[in-house]
Design a protein around this motif. Structure first.
Motif, mmCIF file in Angstrom:
data_model
loop_
_atom_site.group_PDB
_atom_site.id
_atom_site.type_symbol
_atom_site.label_atom_id
_atom_site.label_comp_id
_atom_site.label_asym_id
_atom_site.label_seq_id
_atom_site.Cartn_x
_atom_site.Cartn_y
_atom_site.Cartn_z
ATOM 1 N N GLU A 367 0.842 -1.200 0.000
ATOM 2 C CA GLU A 367 0.000 0.000 0.000
ATOM 3 C C GLU A 367 0.866 1.234 0.000
ATOM 4 N N PHE A 368 0.420 2.228 -0.763
ATOM 5 C CA PHE A 368 1.165 3.492 -0.801
ATOM 6 C C PHE A 368 0.195 4.587 -1.228
ATOM 7 N N PRO A 369 0.495 5.850 -0.912
ATOM 8 C CA PRO A 369 -0.407 6.927 -1.328
ATOM 9 C C PRO A 369 -0.407 7.034 -2.852
ATOM 10 N N PRO A 370 -1.559 7.212 -3.490
ATOM 11 C CA PRO A 370 -1.613 7.344 -4.949
ATOM 12 C C PRO A 370 -0.716 8.470 -5.464
ATOM 13 N N GLU A 371 -0.519 9.489 -4.635
ATOM 14 C CA GLU A 371 0.318 10.634 -5.037
ATOM 15 C C GLU A 371 1.740 10.193 -5.405
ATOM 16 N N THR A 372 2.157 9.036 -4.884
ATOM 17 C CA THR A 372 3.480 8.500 -5.228
ATOM 18 C C THR A 372 3.621 8.389 -6.746
ATOM 19 N N LEU A 373 2.534 7.915 -7.385
ATOM 20 C CA LEU A 373 2.584 7.692 -8.831
ATOM 21 C C LEU A 373 2.672 9.009 -9.584
ATOM 22 N N ARG A 374 1.985 10.004 -9.103
ATOM 23 C CA ARG A 374 2.064 11.320 -9.743
ATOM 24 C C ARG A 374 3.486 11.855 -9.625
ATOM 25 N N ALA A 375 4.039 11.747 -8.387
ATOM 26 C CA ALA A 375 5.398 12.240 -8.159
ATOM 27 C C ALA A 375 6.384 11.533 -9.094
ATOM 28 N N LEU A 376 6.210 10.208 -9.228
ATOM 29 C CA LEU A 376 7.089 9.444 -10.114
ATOM 30 C C LEU A 376 6.941 9.917 -11.553
ATOM 31 N N GLY A 377 5.675 10.065 -11.972
ATOM 32 C CA GLY A 377 5.414 10.500 -13.345
ATOM 33 C C GLY A 377 6.110 11.820 -13.643
ATOM 34 N N LEU A 378 5.989 12.774 -12.712
ATOM 35 C CA LEU A 378 6.569 14.099 -12.952
ATOM 36 C C LEU A 378 8.103 14.041 -12.967
ATOM 37 N N LEU A 379 8.650 13.219 -12.080
ATOM 38 C CA LEU A 379 10.112 13.108 -12.056
ATOM 39 C C LEU A 379 10.646 12.457 -13.334
ATOM 40 N N TYR A 380 9.927 11.408 -13.800
ATOM 41 C CA TYR A 380 10.366 10.763 -15.041
ATOM 42 C C TYR A 380 10.240 11.712 -16.220
ATOM 43 N N LEU A 381 9.197 12.557 -16.185
ATOM 44 C CA LEU A 381 9.058 13.565 -17.237
ATOM 45 C C LEU A 381 10.290 14.449 -17.269
ATOM 46 N N SER A 392 3.270 5.830 -15.221
ATOM 47 C CA SER A 392 3.047 6.242 -13.825
ATOM 48 C C SER A 392 1.815 7.138 -13.714
ATOM 49 N N LEU A 393 1.735 8.118 -14.639
ATOM 50 C CA LEU A 393 0.608 9.049 -14.571
ATOM 51 C C LEU A 393 -0.711 8.326 -14.852
ATOM 52 N N GLN A 394 -0.689 7.394 -15.796
ATOM 53 C CA GLN A 394 -1.915 6.643 -16.094
ATOM 54 C C GLN A 394 -2.346 5.804 -14.891
ATOM 55 N N GLU A 395 -1.350 5.210 -14.250
ATOM 56 C CA GLU A 395 -1.656 4.434 -13.054
ATOM 57 C C GLU A 395 -2.249 5.327 -11.969
ATOM 58 N N TYR A 396 -1.696 6.538 -11.881
ATOM 59 C CA TYR A 396 -2.199 7.489 -10.877
ATOM 60 C C TYR A 396 -3.685 7.759 -11.116
ATOM 61 N N LEU A 397 -4.045 8.049 -12.372
ATOM 62 C CA LEU A 397 -5.441 8.329 -12.693
ATOM 63 C C LEU A 397 -6.325 7.116 -12.412
ATOM 64 N N ALA A 398 -5.774 5.929 -12.671
ATOM 65 C CA ALA A 398 -6.563 4.720 -12.442
ATOM 66 C C ALA A 398 -6.797 4.496 -10.951
ATOM 67 N N ARG A 406 -6.914 15.947 -12.049
ATOM 68 C CA ARG A 406 -7.178 15.026 -13.147
ATOM 69 C C ARG A 406 -6.984 15.670 -14.535
ATOM 70 N N GLU A 407 -7.614 16.828 -14.729
ATOM 71 C CA GLU A 407 -7.550 17.472 -16.044
ATOM 72 C C GLU A 407 -6.113 17.805 -16.425
ATOM 73 N N MET A 408 -5.370 18.255 -15.443
ATOM 74 C CA MET A 408 -3.977 18.625 -15.675
ATOM 75 C C MET A 408 -3.167 17.409 -16.114
ATOM 76 N N ILE A 409 -3.398 16.299 -15.428
ATOM 77 C CA ILE A 409 -2.651 15.083 -15.742
ATOM 78 C C ILE A 409 -3.012 14.592 -17.156
ATOM 79 N N ILE A 410 -4.324 14.660 -17.466
ATOM 80 C CA ILE A 410 -4.755 14.230 -18.804
ATOM 81 C C ILE A 410 -4.087 15.087 -19.879
#
Lengths: 418, 238
Positions: A367-381, A392-398, A406-410
């Protein structure tokens, strides 16, 4: 505000207390509550200390209206009126019930006299008012890792209450150096201007501080209550050890000011607590830490407390704290996420790679906070690793379909897709 | 922010004390303020009163017995004073407190706290020359529209907020004052300070404000408490 000043003047501590270590102060409560074997020499010592100016507070006792103690209670009754509706009060019913249960397990005699209030303040502190108001700051709840540690602090505060330390201090202030009060207040306030709120808290807290001898006595009570209620007493010393580690890593001097201005020097305290715990445990058995119950009630709130901790931006200290919590091992995903946050926010050399590693570690937990995936997505970007960023970002939205961004990530995903 | 406020009060208190003895002037939102014609009730909010003994060393030691007595006398004096000048009825919030649910009780506490903050601000900016605000004229402060819920609950058009601090020199303090005086040094003894605000519950606006500041007086007995309230509620709208 005038009221605050009055209260401060009134609650101001006169002297710094004596610096010599005094074992009796620690031990007396333990003999009194019969959780330690005593030798003849000890018995002699007790007689020496038991000649105390003030009787213990009795259960259900209220001071007579024309006493100076009633004045203290009046001030604190008003303060309690304010705490009840304080904007930063955490009135979560489950948490408040749980804390009250610990109070009652430690000191059933005083169960009806003590009221607990939790305030959202990210520093390590708890305080006890003469009228039985026990204030606990959220920063303390973040740092204790089991019920026994929490009980050590609460037991300590109940010690202040039973020994009526506030009244003792009032007498000290009025009898000895009242004239110094204004000067001390002025100095304390003058030193505050620079560091903002924390310094303000530190000033208030040092003004309200008990003397070191009183702290020792309260520590003794803390251990005695713990032992009587079946809590593992060694957790008291362990908690202090953790706090000392943090203080040593802190770049903010006020952090330690909050703790050590009045309290006995950390090492002395730890040694004394550990030695007494050894003797207590040698005599009895069946002591527990109650880590499971603690986690059940506290972990749901920890994310918020960790966010507050991050806002202090005292990164090196927070790193020590997070490592302590990781060693404890509860909800590791959350802890590694915040470790990633720490490195990302600190932004020193190689911190982005450290952040990435920490976020990945979080993601590998069950278990981990969903925000982890957003943080990963942004760092990989940022690193130009588009494929990993997208997944990562898609997983975050899922995982968090109703997230606010949401809109920003999309939008970001659509840009990366081109 | 808090630090600044704390520092401000440290400055203000001595200034207030130094300027004590100045004539009392109340402030009104409009020059010829009077209560609305059909006003039936004024709600008296829980008063914040605290009496202390000033010890030899200058420590203020709150006294619960004196405070309880003062609370009674001030309450009575306010009711009598208002009854003597208009037919408006004073309703005590204490009496109606059980009509309030938990959320409303919270709100009421917040209003009392807010009034203390607003009152201190008015004191600072209306009564101390140094802090006069060049672009703010008249009495233009509000507790916000949320105060309106009290109107519905209690059928009152206005709410009266009271804040009082009173201190008395202990025997030891009197000794210090006398000795200091013998050497030509003036030392403050007890002080009576406080303020009152009348708030229009339709708008939350503070429509009338006054402060009390004197080195004489005694809230611990009926007559002197009445005289203090006479001064505090001077020019109270009718």
């Amino acid at each position: 505000m005038i009221r605050l000043i009055t209260a401060l003047l009134f609650l101001l501590l006169a002297g710094a207390g004596c610096a010599t270590m005094n074992k009796q102060q620690y031990e007396q409560p333990l003999y009194e509550m019969d959780v330690l074997e005593q030798s003849n020499a000890d018995t002699l010592q007790i007689q020496e200390v038991s000649n105390r100016e003030l009787e213990n507070q009795k259960p259900g006792e209220r001071p007579p209206l024309d006493s100076d103690e009633a004045g203290l209670w009046m001030v604190m009754d008003k303060a309690e009126f304010d705490y009840k509706s304080a904007g930063n009060r955490i009135d979560d019913q489950d948490l408040n019930d749980y804390l009250k249960d610990i109070v009652c397990r430690l000191a059933p005699e005083y169960c009806g006299d003590i009221r607990v209030y939790v305030l959202q303040v990210p520093y390590f502190n708890a305080s006890m008012a003469p009228n039985g108001v026990l204030l606990i700051w959220s920063g303390l709840l973040l740092r204790v890792t089991n019920e026994a540690q929490l009980a050590s602090v609460i037991g300590h505060e109940i010690g202040h209450y039973i020994r009526r330390h506030s009244l003792q201090r009032l007498h000290d202030v009025v009898n000895t150096s009242g004239a110094l009060v204004f000067v001390q207040l002025a100095t304390a306030v003058a030193g505050v201007g620079v560091a903002g709120d924390l310094a303000y808290l530190a000033a208030i807290s040092s003004l309200q501080a008990y003397s070191r001898d009183q702290e020792r006595e309260a520590d003794g009570y803390g251990l005695a209550f713990m032992a009587r209620a079946g809590y593992e007493p060694h957790e008291a010393g362990d908690l202090w050890e953790k706090v000392i580690q943090e203080v040593e890593a802190s770049k903010d001097k006020n952090f330690s000011l909050l703790l050590f201005d009045s309290h006995p020097p950390g090492r002395e305290r730890m040694t004394a607590l550990d030695e007494l715990s050894d003797r207590i445990v040698a005599r009895g058995n069946g002591f527990s830490t109650e880590a499971e119950a603690f986690r059940e009630h506290l972990l749901p709130l920890r994310y918020k407390f960790l966010q507050d901790e991050m806002h202090l931006r005292d990164f090196d200290r927070t790193e020590v704290l997070l490592d302590q919590l990781i060693e404890d091992g509860a909800s590791l995903g959350e802890l590694f996420y915040f470790k990633g946050e720490l490195y990302r926010l600190r932004g020193e050399e190689d911190d982005l790679n450290k952040a990435l590693a920490a976020y990945e570690k979080a993601r590998s937990e069950a278990e981990f906070p969903p925000e982890t995936l957003r943080a990963l997505g942004l760092l990989y970007l940022e690193k130009g690793e588009s494929v990993k960023a997208r997944s990562s970002l898609q997983e975050y939205l899922a995982l968090k379909p109703d997230c606010v961004d949401r809109e920003m990530i999309i939008y970001m995903l659509s840009r990366e897709g081109q | 922010m808090k630090t600044l406020r704390l520092a401000a009060v440290i400055i203000i208190l001595p200034v207030m004390i130094m300027t004590s003895g100045c004539a009392t002037t109340s402030h009104k939102a409009v020059a010829d303020l009077s209560l609305r014609e059909n006003t039936e009730r004024i709600l008296l909010m829980l008063m914040d009163i605290e009496l202390s003994e000033l010890t030899a060393g200058g420590v203020l030691e709150p006294n619960a017995a004196w405070t309880a007595a003062a609370d009674r006398f001030v309450h009575q004096a306010i009711s009598e004073k208002i009854a003597s000048q208009s037919r408006v009825q004073v309703v005590d919030l204490n009496i109606g407190a059980e009509q309030l649910d938990a959320e409303e009780r919270k709100l009421q506490t917040q209003l009392i706290k807010l009034h203390e903050a607003v009152g201190q601000t008015i004191l600072l900016h209306k009564y101390i020359e140094l802090f006069k605000l060049p672009n703010k004229s008249g009495l233009d402060w509000t507790l916000g529209e949320k105060a309106g819920f009290l109107k519905e609950k209690f059928g009152a058009d206005y709410a009266l907020f009271i804040y009082l601090r009173d201190s008395y020199a202990s025997a030891g303090r009197v000794g210090v004052i006398l000795v200091a005086a013998a050497f030509g040094v003036g030392m403050p003894g007890g002080q009576q300070v406080g303020f009152a605000s009348l708030v229009d519950l339709n708008t939350g606006q503070v429509v009338w404000f006054n402060r009390l500041m004197r080195a004489v007086g005694d809230l611990r007995n009926r007559e002197d408490a009445a005289s203090s309230i006479d001064e505090l509620l001077i020019d109270f709208p009718t």
